[in-house]
Design an enzyme around this catalytic site. Structure first.
Site, mmCIF file in Angstrom:
data_model
loop_
_atom_site.group_PDB
_atom_site.id
_atom_site.type_symbol
_atom_site.label_atom_id
_atom_site.label_comp_id
_atom_site.label_asym_id
_atom_site.label_seq_id
_atom_site.Cartn_x
_atom_site.Cartn_y
_atom_site.Cartn_z
ATOM 1 N N HIS A 85 0.021 0.079 -5.693
ATOM 2 C CA HIS A 85 -0.731 1.503 -6.139
ATOM 3 C C HIS A 85 0.076 2.589 -5.318
ATOM 4 O O HIS A 85 0.933 2.353 -4.641
ATOM 5 C CB HIS A 85 -1.936 1.557 -5.206
ATOM 6 C CG HIS A 85 -2.305 1.261 -3.707
ATOM 7 N ND1 HIS A 85 -2.205 -0.012 -3.087
ATOM 8 C CD2 HIS A 85 -2.480 2.015 -2.939
ATOM 9 C CE1 HIS A 85 -2.259 0.031 -2.028
ATOM 10 N NE2 HIS A 85 -2.219 1.280 -1.493
ATOM 11 N N TYR A 119 -10.214 2.870 3.194
ATOM 12 C CA TYR A 119 -8.873 3.533 3.689
ATOM 13 C C TYR A 119 -9.475 4.596 4.547
ATOM 14 O O TYR A 119 -10.375 5.312 4.483
ATOM 15 C CB TYR A 119 -8.300 4.111 2.588
ATOM 16 C CG TYR A 119 -6.937 3.660 2.311
ATOM 17 C CD1 TYR A 119 -5.801 3.558 3.087
ATOM 18 C CD2 TYR A 119 -6.922 2.898 0.980
ATOM 19 C CE1 TYR A 119 -4.674 2.882 2.489
ATOM 20 C CE2 TYR A 119 -5.757 2.149 0.483
ATOM 21 C CZ TYR A 119 -4.571 2.064 1.385
ATOM 22 O OH TYR A 119 -3.599 1.619 1.070
ATOM 23 N N GLU A 120 -8.431 4.849 5.705
ATOM 24 C CA GLU A 120 -8.184 6.107 6.583
ATOM 25 C C GLU A 120 -7.146 7.067 6.109
ATOM 26 O O GLU A 120 -6.125 6.492 5.832
ATOM 27 C CB GLU A 120 -8.365 5.594 8.031
ATOM 28 C CG GLU A 120 -9.601 5.329 8.521
ATOM 29 C CD GLU A 120 -10.353 4.163 8.317
ATOM 30 O OE1 GLU A 120 -9.760 3.429 7.681
ATOM 31 O OE2 GLU A 120 -11.734 4.366 8.557
ATOM 32 N N PHE A 145 -10.293 9.757 -6.770
ATOM 33 C CA PHE A 145 -10.020 11.076 -6.510
ATOM 34 C C PHE A 145 -10.913 11.585 -5.081
ATOM 35 O O PHE A 145 -11.901 12.080 -5.136
ATOM 36 C CB PHE A 145 -10.504 12.314 -7.540
ATOM 37 C CG PHE A 145 -9.427 12.229 -8.917
ATOM 38 C CD1 PHE A 145 -9.447 10.726 -9.686
ATOM 39 C CD2 PHE A 145 -8.712 12.995 -9.264
ATOM 40 C CE1 PHE A 145 -8.680 10.714 -10.777
ATOM 41 C CE2 PHE A 145 -8.001 13.078 -10.545
ATOM 42 C CZ PHE A 145 -7.901 11.827 -11.062
ATOM 43 N N ASP A 146 -10.271 11.164 -4.267
ATOM 44 C CA ASP A 146 -11.094 11.241 -2.924
ATOM 45 C C ASP A 146 -11.411 12.499 -2.303
ATOM 46 O O ASP A 146 -12.562 12.499 -1.742
ATOM 47 C CB ASP A 146 -10.327 10.552 -1.840
ATOM 48 C CG ASP A 146 -10.093 9.084 -1.901
ATOM 49 O OD1 ASP A 146 -11.007 8.442 -2.444
ATOM 50 O OD2 ASP A 146 -9.229 8.369 -1.391
HETATM 51 CO CO CO Z 1 -2.212 2.259 0.287
#
Ligand code: CO
Length: 654
Positions: free
Chosen positions: A446, A396-397, A311-312
């Protein structure tokens, strides 16, 4: 280029984010009144926003009471506290311990966790089994623990860390996952609780680097024998008269739009009080727009991957992870940057340079018509204003881009890029729940789920929400030719009726109407929420992640405004057993018609990885738009001037 240095800017509006001096003051008040020990983390220090009526009644130069909201974690006492302090009076306004919750993981803890795991003998044994001896080259990413039973009780502050291994310090470690090893770390006690080892999978053989220097290395996947391209000629974007926007503090006006930029450590970029000047009348559209949560559930049952679902926002803080943007790289043209300020875990203000970028873009044509009889052409170019911010969350960005258009459209675009989270797979095998991206390396299936909170204010605070579908009329007297179709509108009258899903086949959108204002046709003025690409959540509704990210169950939720309801998965999703946020908010089943309503839009970006996503994925875009739908009388962009520098009929002849 200009950077607004927030450090030196005076506060002149109740919604201005905290300045470094205000963060220092807030922390000093807490230190003076509560004497927190060295074991206390300042998880976040942010503006405590005044009530909506206070903000809307504010007039320039009026008195402002400034308050800060702090979240603290006392590691020794294993306690989480919330404080509201008044910067105006220098006093603590409220202080409460919140039982049984875990606040987000601080950046300081990222590195502390890595150091702890690297020093763990059990983890070192697991790495030696995989032929790794140089532990300093290991990257240990602090994946939030989730909640999978009482052992994950939020009383303890847990991380389920995963390991990757680099060949040298600047290597892309995600090319070599240490499959099967999960480190459970107690971040209160600062101890490694357990090292799970689910069995050795060989390290993938290839490098996955992406700097120009790495391209020609035949060990790299992919590799480019000729190196970087040299056949791209320069493009330069110049605005010799400067940009068309005006900035006063955090307030922006551009064309007929006006709004305020905000920034919080948790949500990152926020828009406040978005309005449109309609022939001299300032008409409100949105009170506040923000990312209300995001989560990335992985669809792989393998032991290393099945609990991956960060949960970024609530577990890390999208604002805390904002990039410093650079001219000519992230943003091109006449750029205005805004710095953001956050507090580190010891409460010291940190300026995030150039965290927000704003500029204009040419966006093709805005509207056009050729009168084919006379040859007369009217065409206008579309200019849009972009306000953006990019966060790096581990591998990730996420880029968050708000676009303002001259026809009254406001669009949110998410740009997903960075490096896919990887796993290793034995040579010759193919993953069942993911896709091979390089030999021995796969990316589990995902989805990236986002929820945007849109506190609407269409011509006033009181609005109603309708679902609008298009439907064929049955054959018969009303439709003898079979061609007829109608547009059906249905009021979403209560919260229980307003948990809705996208239906692109029915052309579904959601219309937000004003309780007070009427357009020239006698209809309530309105904006519509138009979904973009979207998907169904694939995690089972009884799974841990679906219970914790209840907002994934529907694309649209509508609530009656409550300032305490700001996060789609609740205030503390970290290690939360589930049920918080939107499902809990709508349980009240409040009436919604002509009330102060908040729309919450859930957006799933479905990610079946491709080899082309490796080693760093090209930007993938998802988003939604808010479009005027009876807000204006006719095309609001009719008054955009013909392209400058051309005679009016130039376009017709060329
Ligand atoms: Co992805």
């Amino acid at each position: 280029m200009e950077t607004t240095s927030c450090a030196s800017r005076p506060v002149n509006h109740p919604l201005d984010p905290l300045t470094p001096a205000e963060i220092e003051t807030a922390v000093a008040i807490v230190r003076r009144e509560r004497a927190p020990g060295d074991d206390v983390l300042f998880v976040s220090v942010a503006l405590h926003e005044p009530a909506k009526d206070v903000v809307l009644a504010f007039r320039e130069g009026g008195p402002i009471e400034r308050r800060a909201f702090l979240v603290l974690r006392d590691r020794k006492m294993r306690a989480t506290c919330e404080a509201v302090v008044s910067l105006t009076t220098g006093a603590i306004v409220s202080w409460r311990e919140v039982p049984g919750v875990q606040p987000s993981i601080t950046i300081d803890e990222f590195f502390a966790c890595e150091r702890l795991v690297r020093a763990s003998p059990a983890w070192q044994t697991a790495l030696r089994k995989r032929g790794v001896e140089d532990f300093e080259l290991a990257m240990v990413d602090p994946w939030s623990a989730g909640y999978y039973g009482v052992a994950d009780d939020p009383k303890r502050r847990l991380i389920r860390a995963l390991t990757w291994i680099r060949a040298q310090p600047d290597d892309n470690g995600y090319a070599r996952p240490i499959e099967g090893v999960v480190a459970i770390v107690d971040m209160d006690a600062m101890t490694v609780v357990e090292i799970e080892d689910h069995g050795v999978v060989p390290l993938p053989p290839h490098a996955g680097n992406y700097s120009p220097a790495a391209l020609q290395d035949p060990k790299n996947v992919p590799h480019f024998p000729d190196g970087v391209r040299h056949d791209l000629r320069a493009v330069s974007i110049t605005q010799p008269e400067g940009p068309s926007f005006e900035v006063r503090g955090w307030e922006v006006s551009w064309q007929k739009w006006s709004f305020r930029i905000g920034f919080t450590p948790r949500e990152g970029l926020v828009l406040h009080t978005v309005a449109y000047d309609d022939r001299g009348r300032r008409r409100p559209i949105l009170y506040r727009a923000s990312l209300a949560e995001m989560v990335v559930p992985y669809g792989d049952p393998a032991p290393t991957h099945w609990r991956k679902n960060a949960f970024d926002e609530g577990e890390y803080g999208i604002g805390m992870l904002a990039n410093a943007l650079t001219l000519g790289c992230d943003c091109l043209g006449e750029i205005r940057y805004f710095d953001a300020v956050v507090a580190d875990a010891s409460g010291v203000p940190t300026v995030l340079r150039n965290a927000i970028c704003m500029h204009e873009e040419d966006f093709g044509i805005l509207w056009k018509h050729t009168n084919f009889r006379t040859g007369h052409v009217e065409v206008r170019r579309s200019r849009r204003l972009v306000v953006s911010s990019i966060a790096t969350v581990g591998n990730y960005e996420y880029g968050f881009y708000w676009y303002f258009y001259q026809d009254g459209t406001l669009e949110l675009q998410l740009k997903l890029t960075g490096i896919v989270s990887t796993g290793a797979i034995a040579p010759g095998e193919r993953p069942t729940h993911g896709a091979l991206v390089a030999p021995g390396l796969y990316a589990p299936n995902h989805q990236h789920w986002f929820n945007f909170r849109l506190d609407m204010m269409v011509d006033g605070v009181r609005n109603a929400v309708h679902e609008v579908d298009s439907a064929a009329v049955p054959l018969g007297a009303e439709n003898p030719g079979g061609n007829a179709w109608v547009v059906n509108r249905r009021l979403l009258g209560r919260e229980s009726e307003a948990c809705r899903d996208a239906d692109p086949l029915a052309g579904r959108y959601w219309l937000v109407t004003s309780a007070e204002a009427r357009n020239g046709l006698g209809e309530p003025t309105a904006y519509k929420l138009v979904p973009g690409e979207n998907v169904r959540a694939l995690a089972h509704r009884d799974s841990s992640v679906a219970r914790r990210a209840g907002f994934m169950a529907h694309h649209l939720w509508v609530t009656r405004h409550d300032p305490a309801e700001r996060y789609a998965a609740g205030d503390y999703p970290n290690q939360h057993p589930g049920g918080a946020g939107l499902p809990a908010y709508v349980a009240a089943d409040r009436p919604l018609e002509n009330e102060d309503v908040v729309l919450w839009y859930s957006l799933g970006a479905h990610h079946v990885a491709r080899p082309e996503d490796w080693p760093v994925m090209p930007v993938a875009c998802v988003g939604f738009a808010l479009k005027p739908a009876g807000f204006f009388d006719g095309n609001p962009a009719l008054d955009v001037a013909p392209p400058a520098g051309h005679a009016h009929d130039h376009c017709a002849r060329s």
